[in-house]
Motif scaffolding. Structure first.
Motif, PDB file in Angstrom:
ATOM      1  N   LYS A 182       0.828  -1.210   0.000  1.00 30.34           N
ATOM      2  CA  LYS A 182       0.000   0.000   0.000  1.00 30.34           C
ATOM      3  C   LYS A 182       0.860   1.256   0.000  1.00 30.34           C
ATOM      4  O   LYS A 182       0.631   2.190  -0.767  1.00 30.34           O
ATOM      5  CB  LYS A 182      -0.927  -0.007   1.234  1.00 30.34           C
ATOM      6  CG  LYS A 182      -1.877   1.182   1.264  1.00 30.34           C
ATOM      7  CD  LYS A 182      -2.718   1.180   2.526  1.00 30.34           C
ATOM      8  CE  LYS A 182      -3.605   2.415   2.574  1.00 30.34           C
ATOM      9  NZ  LYS A 182      -4.324   2.518   3.870  1.00 30.34           N
ATOM     10  N   VAL A 183       1.839   1.294   0.904  1.00 35.48           N
ATOM     11  CA  VAL A 183       2.849   2.365   0.855  1.00 35.48           C
ATOM     12  C   VAL A 183       4.079   1.740   0.204  1.00 35.48           C
ATOM     13  O   VAL A 183       4.791   0.956   0.808  1.00 35.48           O
ATOM     14  CB  VAL A 183       3.185   2.904   2.258  1.00 35.48           C
ATOM     15  CG1 VAL A 183       4.317   3.929   2.171  1.00 35.48           C
ATOM     16  CG2 VAL A 183       1.955   3.546   2.889  1.00 35.48           C
ATOM     17  N   GLY A 184       4.292   2.059  -1.030  1.00 39.70           N
ATOM     18  CA  GLY A 184       5.357   1.446  -1.818  1.00 39.70           C
ATOM     19  C   GLY A 184       5.092   1.664  -3.289  1.00 39.70           C
ATOM     20  O   GLY A 184       4.433   2.638  -3.682  1.00 39.70           O
ATOM     21  N   ASN A 185       5.601   0.749  -4.125  1.00 39.03           N
ATOM     22  CA  ASN A 185       5.434   0.838  -5.573  1.00 39.03           C
ATOM     23  C   ASN A 185       5.971   2.140  -6.159  1.00 39.03           C
ATOM     24  O   ASN A 185       5.531   2.595  -7.217  1.00 39.03           O
ATOM     25  CB  ASN A 185       3.965   0.649  -5.971  1.00 39.03           C
ATOM     26  CG  ASN A 185       3.497  -0.778  -5.762  1.00 39.03           C
ATOM     27  OD1 ASN A 185       4.147  -1.718  -6.195  1.00 39.03           O
ATOM     28  ND2 ASN A 185       2.381  -0.943  -5.066  1.00 39.03           N
ATOM     29  N   ALA A 186       6.922   2.758  -5.433  1.00 41.37           N
ATOM     30  CA  ALA A 186       7.578   3.960  -5.957  1.00 41.37           C
ATOM     31  C   ALA A 186       8.800   3.547  -6.774  1.00 41.37           C
ATOM     32  O   ALA A 186       9.320   2.437  -6.633  1.00 41.37           O
ATOM     33  CB  ALA A 186       8.000   4.879  -4.808  1.00 41.37           C
ATOM     34  N   THR A 187       9.254   4.443  -7.639  1.00 42.16           N
ATOM     35  CA  THR A 187      10.520   4.256  -8.345  1.00 42.16           C
ATOM     36  C   THR A 187      11.574   4.968  -7.516  1.00 42.16           C
ATOM     37  O   THR A 187      11.529   6.192  -7.362  1.00 42.16           O
ATOM     38  CB  THR A 187      10.448   4.854  -9.761  1.00 42.16           C
ATOM     39  OG1 THR A 187       9.401   4.202 -10.473  1.00 42.16           O
ATOM     40  CG2 THR A 187      11.761   4.651 -10.502  1.00 42.16           C
ATOM     41  N   VAL A 188      12.480   4.188  -6.944  1.00 41.90           N
ATOM     42  CA  VAL A 188      13.359   4.714  -5.895  1.00 41.90           C
ATOM     43  C   VAL A 188      14.797   4.927  -6.376  1.00 41.90           C
ATOM     44  O   VAL A 188      15.379   4.061  -7.032  1.00 41.90           O
ATOM     45  CB  VAL A 188      13.369   3.762  -4.676  1.00 41.90           C
ATOM     46  CG1 VAL A 188      14.245   4.323  -3.557  1.00 41.90           C
ATOM     47  CG2 VAL A 188      11.952   3.541  -4.160  1.00 41.90           C
ATOM     48  N   THR A 189      15.355   6.072  -6.012  1.00 39.93           N
ATOM     49  CA  THR A 189      16.774   6.357  -6.220  1.00 39.93           C
ATOM     50  C   THR A 189      17.398   6.601  -4.854  1.00 39.93           C
ATOM     51  O   THR A 189      16.877   7.397  -4.067  1.00 39.93           O
ATOM     52  CB  THR A 189      16.981   7.601  -7.104  1.00 39.93           C
ATOM     53  OG1 THR A 189      16.334   7.397  -8.366  1.00 39.93           O
ATOM     54  CG2 THR A 189      18.460   7.874  -7.338  1.00 39.93           C
ATOM     55  N   LEU A 190      18.479   5.896  -4.565  1.00 39.25           N
ATOM     56  CA  LEU A 190      19.200   6.059  -3.296  1.00 39.25           C
ATOM     57  C   LEU A 190      20.475   6.850  -3.573  1.00 39.25           C
ATOM     58  O   LEU A 190      21.361   6.387  -4.284  1.00 39.25           O
ATOM     59  CB  LEU A 190      19.530   4.685  -2.709  1.00 39.25           C
ATOM     60  CG  LEU A 190      20.276   4.634  -1.370  1.00 39.25           C
ATOM     61  CD1 LEU A 190      19.437   5.265  -0.264  1.00 39.25           C
ATOM     62  CD2 LEU A 190      20.620   3.199  -1.000  1.00 39.25           C
ATOM     63  N   VAL A 191      20.552   8.069  -3.036  1.00 39.61           N
ATOM     64  CA  VAL A 191      21.742   8.896  -3.260  1.00 39.61           C
ATOM     65  C   VAL A 191      22.557   9.006  -1.980  1.00 39.61           C
ATOM     66  O   VAL A 191      22.046   8.831  -0.883  1.00 39.61           O
ATOM     67  CB  VAL A 191      21.373  10.305  -3.801  1.00 39.61           C
ATOM     68  CG1 VAL A 191      20.534  10.191  -5.058  1.00 39.61           C
ATOM     69  CG2 VAL A 191      20.632  11.126  -2.751  1.00 39.61           C
ATOM     70  N   HIS A 192      23.835   9.295  -2.155  1.00 37.71           N
ATOM     71  CA  HIS A 192      24.758   9.299  -1.018  1.00 37.71           C
ATOM     72  C   HIS A 192      25.954  10.194  -1.320  1.00 37.71           C
ATOM     73  O   HIS A 192      25.946  10.942  -2.319  1.00 37.71           O
ATOM     74  CB  HIS A 192      25.206   7.864  -0.712  1.00 37.71           C
ATOM     75  CG  HIS A 192      25.572   7.085  -1.927  1.00 37.71           C
ATOM     76  ND1 HIS A 192      26.754   7.255  -2.597  1.00 37.71           N
ATOM     77  CD2 HIS A 192      24.883   6.138  -2.622  1.00 37.71           C
ATOM     78  CE1 HIS A 192      26.801   6.449  -3.643  1.00 37.71           C
ATOM     79  NE2 HIS A 192      25.673   5.757  -3.688  1.00 37.71           N
TER      80      HIS A 192
END
Length: 289
Positions: A182-192
């Protein structure tokens, strides 16, 4: 711009937990019991543990606080963990981080029985989370998921950028936002710290979650109009105007970023209270086996 009130949300959730505990006890069940291990005299750690003990009272839990001087040996601490693992009265427990330098934090985390690991740091719980299996979720990412859910913020199909790749917040957060839920299904980028174009990545985010522990990292020109901004940062900064002598600062320059946002969390009063209340949710889950 709408403020995401973590304090009010946490209060509501604690009320829900307290009602469930009343029902459990009324039906002859055992009251949930959380133990906390605190090593040394770090002011921040003492404050965090104090909040957790108070939350236990509000939720109707039993709580046990075990305090040790910072010269406790690793062997002695491991013995205490073994005792808690085998105590049937303790449903879940945490070892407050950071620990003194002579104690291996990874070794301590690995020693906690996964079924009592209500912080959700054990590799077994993290692995189950990655596979979408029932598990104790890390408290801070779980708290953020709860906030997004309760504020009805749409995540499916959105571009989510997570700033910071810690094992406690950033990395598990990126996994939770990308899962089929339900909270999810996003296109995720992890930056650092090694990301070459962090500013551009942040500005493209529909949902920006920042957890680096450096005040003022995110400025207005790094946020697009209408973005949802979740600020996990809670750094103590000297402030003579405060009775305590310090103020808590987030990773986001709130005053200049907030006008551009559709939703934003404040610091304090945003993610912080949710981290404590999701620990309570995990403890209730542990008590229910």
């Amino acid at each position: 711009m709408q403020l995401i009130d973590g304090k009010a949300t946490a209060t509501a959730i604690k009320g829900e937990i307290a009602e469930e505990v009343k029902e459990i006890v009324a039906n002859g069940g055992k009251r949930p019991h959380l133990a906390a291990v605190l090593v040394g005299n770090d002011g921040g750690s003492q404050t965090y543990v104090k909040h957790k003990v108070k939350a236990c009272e509000q939720c109707g839990f039993e709580s046990t606080l075990l305090t040790f001087e910072d010269d406790i040996t690793e062997e002695q601490l491991m013995s205490e963990i073994d005792r808690l693992n085998n105590d049937p009265q303790i449903d879940g427990f945490i070892v407050q981080l950071p620990l003194p330098k002579h104690i291996d934090e990874n070794k301590v985390t690995m020693a906690i029985d996964p079924v009592k690991d209500v912080d959700g740091f054990h590799p077994q719980n993290l692995g189950k989370m990655m596979l979408g299996l029932p598990a104790f979720l890390p408290a801070t990412p779980y708290g953020i998921v709860q906030l997004l859910d309760r504020y009805g913020i749409e995540t499916s199909g959105k571009k989510c950028v997570v700033v910071g790749r810690s094992n406690i917040v950033g990395t598990p957060m990126s996994l939770l936002m990308s899962r089929n839920a339900k909270v999810g299904n996003a296109t995720v980028t992890l930056v650092h710290s090694r990301t070459a174009n962090m500013e551009e990545e942040c500005k493209a985010a529909d949902i920006l979650i920042v957890a680096v522990g450096r005040p003022g990292t995110i400025k207005a020109d790094m946020v697009k109009e209408g973005a949802v901004v979740i600020d996990v940062g809670t750094t103590r900064v000297a402030d003579a105007s405060k009775k305590s002598g310090f103020a808590l600062k987030g990773d986001v320059l709130f005053e200049e970023v907030a006008p551009k946002c559709s939703y934003i969390t404040p610091v304090p009063g945003g993610v912080g209270p949710m981290t404590v209340v999701t620990l309570m949710k995990n403890t209730l889950l542990a008590a229910k086996k």
